[in-house]
Design a protein around this motif. Structure first.
Motif, mmCIF file in Angstrom:
data_model
loop_
_atom_site.group_PDB
_atom_site.id
_atom_site.type_symbol
_atom_site.label_atom_id
_atom_site.label_comp_id
_atom_site.label_asym_id
_atom_site.label_seq_id
_atom_site.Cartn_x
_atom_site.Cartn_y
_atom_site.Cartn_z
ATOM 1 N N LYS A 47 -6.280 -19.846 -19.477
ATOM 2 C CA LYS A 47 -5.230 -20.628 -18.821
ATOM 3 C C LYS A 47 -4.769 -20.004 -17.506
ATOM 4 O O LYS A 47 -4.249 -20.688 -16.637
ATOM 5 C CB LYS A 47 -4.036 -20.823 -19.761
ATOM 6 C CG LYS A 47 -3.169 -19.586 -19.967
ATOM 7 C CD LYS A 47 -1.860 -19.968 -20.687
ATOM 8 C CE LYS A 47 -0.826 -18.878 -20.610
ATOM 9 N NZ LYS A 47 -0.955 -17.882 -21.675
ATOM 10 N N GLU B 160 -6.181 -9.746 -24.529
ATOM 11 C CA GLU B 160 -6.266 -11.160 -24.157
ATOM 12 C C GLU B 160 -5.504 -11.317 -22.847
ATOM 13 O O GLU B 160 -4.602 -12.125 -22.725
ATOM 14 C CB GLU B 160 -5.542 -11.921 -25.262
ATOM 15 C CG GLU B 160 -6.052 -13.247 -25.654
ATOM 16 C CD GLU B 160 -5.266 -13.745 -26.867
ATOM 17 O OE1 GLU B 160 -5.893 -13.943 -27.914
ATOM 18 O OE2 GLU B 160 -4.046 -13.907 -26.774
ATOM 19 N N ARG C 117 -3.034 -12.263 -16.514
ATOM 20 C CA ARG C 117 -2.434 -11.784 -15.273
ATOM 21 C C ARG C 117 -3.061 -10.473 -14.798
ATOM 22 O O ARG C 117 -3.423 -10.332 -13.625
ATOM 23 C CB ARG C 117 -0.936 -11.556 -15.511
ATOM 24 C CG ARG C 117 -0.104 -11.358 -14.264
ATOM 25 C CD ARG C 117 1.333 -10.987 -14.638
ATOM 26 N NE ARG C 117 1.869 -11.838 -15.676
ATOM 27 C CZ ARG C 117 2.491 -13.003 -15.469
ATOM 28 N NH1 ARG C 117 2.695 -13.418 -14.237
ATOM 29 N NH2 ARG C 117 2.942 -13.714 -16.485
HETATM 30 C C1 LIG Z 1 -0.673 -16.629 -21.609
HETATM 31 C C2 LIG Z 1 -1.334 -15.941 -22.748
HETATM 32 C C3 LIG Z 1 -2.065 -14.770 -22.541
HETATM 33 C C4 LIG Z 1 -2.172 -14.102 -21.199
HETATM 34 O O1 LIG Z 1 -0.973 -13.604 -20.778
HETATM 35 P P1 LIG Z 1 -0.862 -12.700 -19.455
HETATM 36 O O2 LIG Z 1 0.581 -12.402 -19.355
HETATM 37 O O3 LIG Z 1 -1.397 -13.519 -18.356
HETATM 38 O O4 LIG Z 1 -1.675 -11.477 -19.693
HETATM 39 C C5 LIG Z 1 -2.695 -14.212 -23.618
HETATM 40 N N1 LIG Z 1 -2.613 -14.761 -24.851
HETATM 41 C C6 LIG Z 1 -1.907 -15.880 -25.104
HETATM 42 C C7 LIG Z 1 -1.880 -16.439 -26.472
HETATM 43 C C8 LIG Z 1 -1.243 -16.495 -24.064
HETATM 44 O O5 LIG Z 1 -0.530 -17.595 -24.301
#
Ligand SMILES: *Cc1c(COP(=O)(O)O)cnc(C)c1O
Length: 423
Positions: free
Chosen positions: A55, A274, A277
């Protein structure tokens, strides 16, 4: 730390001749180097894997780069699953972490053989009735309360107010139930704070999860196969902020692992991350042109980009550093609001920002838009989404998404005679 564009003014001018502003540009070299550092930081864990949070930057060309660096993909929706499948991710290369999940999303995740990370206790029976419980299954944990990195530490986030995950008692009962339903391999996931700028976030989160894993083993006999620390490692959007040190973070997680998991006989748990950012934000920028200026109660610079291209400043007042290309060394002696053209007063990339004098036609480089930048875009005011450009390590560039056209904007009326703009 001083913030410098990863691309020169000359190169941007060359690109602009082919691909008009605004566009998002990504730095392949930076993306690869950072992905390698992350892998290095967790190389002590033999099952380690990063599942890039699609995303953040759902572009298949970016995803291919991360795939080459060994990453899997974390998907939150049907279309992100489709995208990961098309990029060539197979089965456990895909993690599916969704909430309020529609049936068709569960069905596609199951069909692709993705690791399904359940958001709620009730989803166990829903999935069982829908597709059956896969052999490998994960549950998202929400311990509630407030999340701090130390007793005295400032509260970083409040899981008790977050809609995600199973409570403590639900997750224990959840693994019992999943085992009874035939699951064989189990994982746990938790995401307790966002955009953290401390090397302690992952280690403290890991300790909480590792202790819970030991308790799960004692109470249910389930030995977790993987623990997913999810996203949340932040980046310094402001020049005065200190960046995280991923090597220190990896080492902090290793210490907790050896203190908590190893003595409990859980020394072969794989660690997953996961991150979105951290993987992409600093390696992307929004490039726009200053097209209008006005002098009323304040000084305004109007860009050809707007909040539809980068929503973060408008919705959470997020800071994004701004560089006026070619004026990096000029004194910042002008105070501007740098705006887009939406009919919303929050459409400002910067407010009361001290910058060098901006002339019409100047290229404006908005930093750290590589994650949750383009992807949060929308079409309000009939504004069109921009192109995305990849800057390659050899200095050449490639368009990796074209800009939207009015035909794209009207495409959802193509079922009508009168309003089919594609005829
Ligand atoms: C948005 C999201 C991420 C990524 O988050 P960052 O802050 O961009 O590292 C990882 N896992 C889940 C389930 C998310 O919703």
């Amino acid at each position: 730390m001083e913030k410098k564009p990863f691309v020169s003014k000359e190169k941007l001018e060359e690109i602009k001749k082919e691909i008009p502003t605004p566009f998002h540009i990504y730095d392949e070299k930076g993306i690869r180097e950072n992905a390698k550092r992350l892998k290095q930081a967790f190389s002590w864990n033999k099952g380690f894997r990063e599942y890039f949070a699609v995303k953040a930057t759902p572009n298949p060309f970016i995803m291919e780069i991360l795939q080459e660096e060994g990453c899997g993909f974390d998907c939150s929706s049907y279309t992100e699953l489709m995208l990961s499948d098309r990029v060539g991710a197979k089965e456990h290369d895909i993690m599916f972490s969704s909430n309020a999940t529609p049936d068709q999303d569960f069905e596609l995740a199951y069909k692709l053989g993705a690791i399904i990370n359940l958001d709620d206790f009730t989803h166990i029976d829903i999935l069982k009735d829908l597709t059956g419980i896969p052999e490998t299954i994960s549950c998202r944990y929400n311990p509630g309360g407030e999340f701090k990195t130390s007793e005295k530490g400032n509260v970083m986030d409040t899981p008790k107010d977050a809609k995600y995950g199973f409570t403590h008692d639900q997750i224990i009962e959840g693994y019992r139930k999943l085992k009874e339903y035939g699951a064989k391999r189990f994982g746990m996931h938790a995401f307790l704070a966002s955009n953290t700028l401390t090397n302690d976030y992952y280690p403290v989160l890991a300790s909480i999860m590792f202790k819970t894993a030991v308790e799960i083993k004692e109470k249910t006999g389930v030995s977790l196969s993987f623990i997913n620390l999810s996203g949340g490692v932040g980046i310094p959007y402001r020049p005065e902020q200190e960046p995280n040190d991923i090597m220190v973070i990896g080492e902090g997680v290793r210490k907790a692992y050896e203190e908590i998991l190893v003595p409990a006989g859980l020394g072969d748990v794989a660690i997953y991350t996961e991150l979105g950012r951290f993987m992409l934000a600093p390696y992307g920028a929004l490039v726009a042109t200053a097209i209008r200026e006005k002098h009323i109660h304040k000084e305004y610079i109007g860009l050809d980009a707007c909040a539809a291209n980068l929503m973060r400043p408008a919705i959470y007042g997020a800071y994004h550093h701004v560089t006026v290309m070619g004026k990096e060394n000029a004194p910042c002696d002008h105070k501007y609001d740098v705006t887009g053209g939406l009919c919303e007063n929050c459409d400002k990339f910067a407010v009361d920002r001290m910058l060098p004098k901006i002339d019409m036609g100047d290229l404006i480089y908005i930093h750290d838009t590589g994650a949750h930048g383009f992807s949060m875009g929308y079409n309000y005011n009939g504004k069109l989404r921009s192109a995305e450009v990849l800057l390659k390590p050899d200095g050449s560039f490639k368009m990796i998404r074209r800009a939207e056209t009015p035909q794209d904007y009207f495409a959802t009326f193509d079922f009508t005679e009168k309003y089919n703009f594609n005829k």
